[in-house]
Design a protein around this motif. Structure first.
Motif, PDB file in Angstrom:
ATOM      1  N   LEU A 125      42.916  45.868  29.645  1.00 47.82           N
ATOM      2  CA  LEU A 125      42.171  44.631  29.823  1.00 47.82           C
ATOM      3  C   LEU A 125      40.693  44.779  29.461  1.00 47.82           C
ATOM      4  O   LEU A 125      39.996  43.770  29.309  1.00 47.82           O
ATOM      5  CB  LEU A 125      42.292  44.149  31.277  1.00 47.82           C
ATOM      6  CG  LEU A 125      43.711  43.939  31.799  1.00 47.82           C
ATOM      7  CD1 LEU A 125      43.672  43.506  33.260  1.00 47.82           C
ATOM      8  CD2 LEU A 125      44.452  42.913  30.958  1.00 47.82           C
ATOM      9  N   HIS A 131      38.135  36.627  32.668  1.00 44.60           N
ATOM     10  CA  HIS A 131      39.459  36.157  33.071  1.00 44.60           C
ATOM     11  C   HIS A 131      39.314  34.849  33.829  1.00 44.60           C
ATOM     12  O   HIS A 131      38.229  34.519  34.315  1.00 44.60           O
ATOM     13  CB  HIS A 131      40.233  37.199  33.890  1.00 44.60           C
ATOM     14  CG  HIS A 131      39.801  37.361  35.312  1.00 44.60           C
ATOM     15  ND1 HIS A 131      38.970  38.371  35.750  1.00 44.60           N
ATOM     16  CD2 HIS A 131      40.094  36.645  36.436  1.00 44.60           C
ATOM     17  CE1 HIS A 131      38.777  38.281  37.055  1.00 44.60           C
ATOM     18  NE2 HIS A 131      39.446  37.228  37.499  1.00 44.60           N
ATOM     19  N   HIS A 166      41.239  37.639  29.297  1.00 40.73           N
ATOM     20  CA  HIS A 166      42.623  37.923  29.657  1.00 40.73           C
ATOM     21  C   HIS A 166      43.010  37.095  30.868  1.00 40.73           C
ATOM     22  O   HIS A 166      42.150  36.570  31.588  1.00 40.73           O
ATOM     23  CB  HIS A 166      42.826  39.405  29.968  1.00 40.73           C
ATOM     24  CG  HIS A 166      42.254  39.833  31.295  1.00 40.73           C
ATOM     25  ND1 HIS A 166      40.964  40.292  31.438  1.00 40.73           N
ATOM     26  CD2 HIS A 166      42.782  39.844  32.552  1.00 40.73           C
ATOM     27  CE1 HIS A 166      40.728  40.588  32.704  1.00 40.73           C
ATOM     28  NE2 HIS A 166      41.812  40.323  33.405  1.00 40.73           N
ATOM     29  N   GLY A 168      46.629  36.724  33.795  1.00 40.10           N
ATOM     30  CA  GLY A 168      47.980  37.095  34.150  1.00 40.10           C
ATOM     31  C   GLY A 168      48.661  35.951  34.874  1.00 40.10           C
ATOM     32  O   GLY A 168      48.020  35.235  35.645  1.00 40.10           O
ATOM     33  N   TYR A 198      50.807  39.169  30.988  1.00 41.37           N
ATOM     34  CA  TYR A 198      49.389  39.076  30.637  1.00 41.37           C
ATOM     35  C   TYR A 198      49.226  38.480  29.249  1.00 41.37           C
ATOM     36  O   TYR A 198      50.057  38.685  28.360  1.00 41.37           O
ATOM     37  CB  TYR A 198      48.729  40.455  30.686  1.00 41.37           C
ATOM     38  CG  TYR A 198      48.446  40.927  32.091  1.00 41.37           C
ATOM     39  CD1 TYR A 198      47.245  40.617  32.726  1.00 41.37           C
ATOM     40  CD2 TYR A 198      49.390  41.681  32.796  1.00 41.37           C
ATOM     41  CE1 TYR A 198      46.995  41.038  34.021  1.00 41.37           C
ATOM     42  CE2 TYR A 198      49.148  42.104  34.090  1.00 41.37           C
ATOM     43  CZ  TYR A 198      47.948  41.779  34.692  1.00 41.37           C
ATOM     44  OH  TYR A 198      47.682  42.185  35.982  1.00 41.37           O
TER      45      TYR A 198
END
Length: 207
Positions: A125, A131, A166, A168, A198
């Protein structure tokens, strides 16, 4: 006649509505009220720290003055993890004491996540330091507001210096998986990830 919907920056008065949305969409996109010992637990992990530590990166869908959807996140996950540990965890640890480990129950696993923000860090990551989390109440899903929230966050993260992002999502949340694929996000393999898919994407202008 339904109030009109529009996007705007988060305001501290929206905190209660954001917490409510987080719980009502917190079971793989379904209602999570009553699933944990407290309905505050889920948003104390997945909403509160962002609202407290990086409110400038939070945006909401407003319906008649009330938030009915949101995006929030960070442009710098490693720095956010440190701020979580030093500034957020001391505020909430008293009502969510650290469980014995290994955590067994759903409550214990979620509380362990609260006490281990470093679990957000993984070598795969690191090239994607931003994120986000995005959620909308069911009655405003499918109207393009999720895409607009994500695009708004991507622009804000880029302005904050993040080259890539990123996120998830649960393997059980098929709607979210299809949503991110439609946006052009690319799947990202993370060693040891169980039950989570992810994705990553650059923060530049979307096509």
């Amino acid at each position: 006649m339904r109030p009109s919907l529009h996007l705007r920056p988060y305001h501290p008065d929206d905190r209660g509505a954001v917490y409510d949305i987080c719980v009502r969409t917190g079971a793989a996109g379904q209602d999570a009220r009553g699933l944990y010992r407290s309905d505050e637990l889920l948003p104390d992990v997945y909403a509160g720290p962002y609202l407290e530590l990086e409110p400038q990166l939070a945006f909401v869908v407003d319906e008649g003055g009330r938030a009915v959807g949101y995006v929030l996140g960070t442009a710098d996950t490693p720095a956010f993890v440190e701020a979580w540990r030093t500034r957020w965890l001391p505020r909430v640890a008293g009502r969510h004491p650290r469980p014995a480990e290994p955590a067994i129950t759903a409550d214990e696993r979620l509380i362990a996540t609260l006490h281990h923000p470093e679990w957000m860090l993984a070598p795969e990551l690191a090239p994607h330091p931003a994120h986000l989390h995005v959620n909308l109440l069911p009655h405003v899903q499918g109207g393009g507001y999720g895409r607009r929230l994500v695009e708004t966050f991507l622009a804000a993260a880029a302005a904050s210096g993040a080259p890539s992002l990123h996120l998830g999502t649960s393997n059980d949340n098929t709607l979210a998986l299809r949503f991110y694929e439609r946006l052009g996000f690319q799947r990202l393999t993370v060693a040891g990830a169980v039950g989570t898919t992810y994705f990553q994407c650059p923060t530049g202008t979307r096509g």
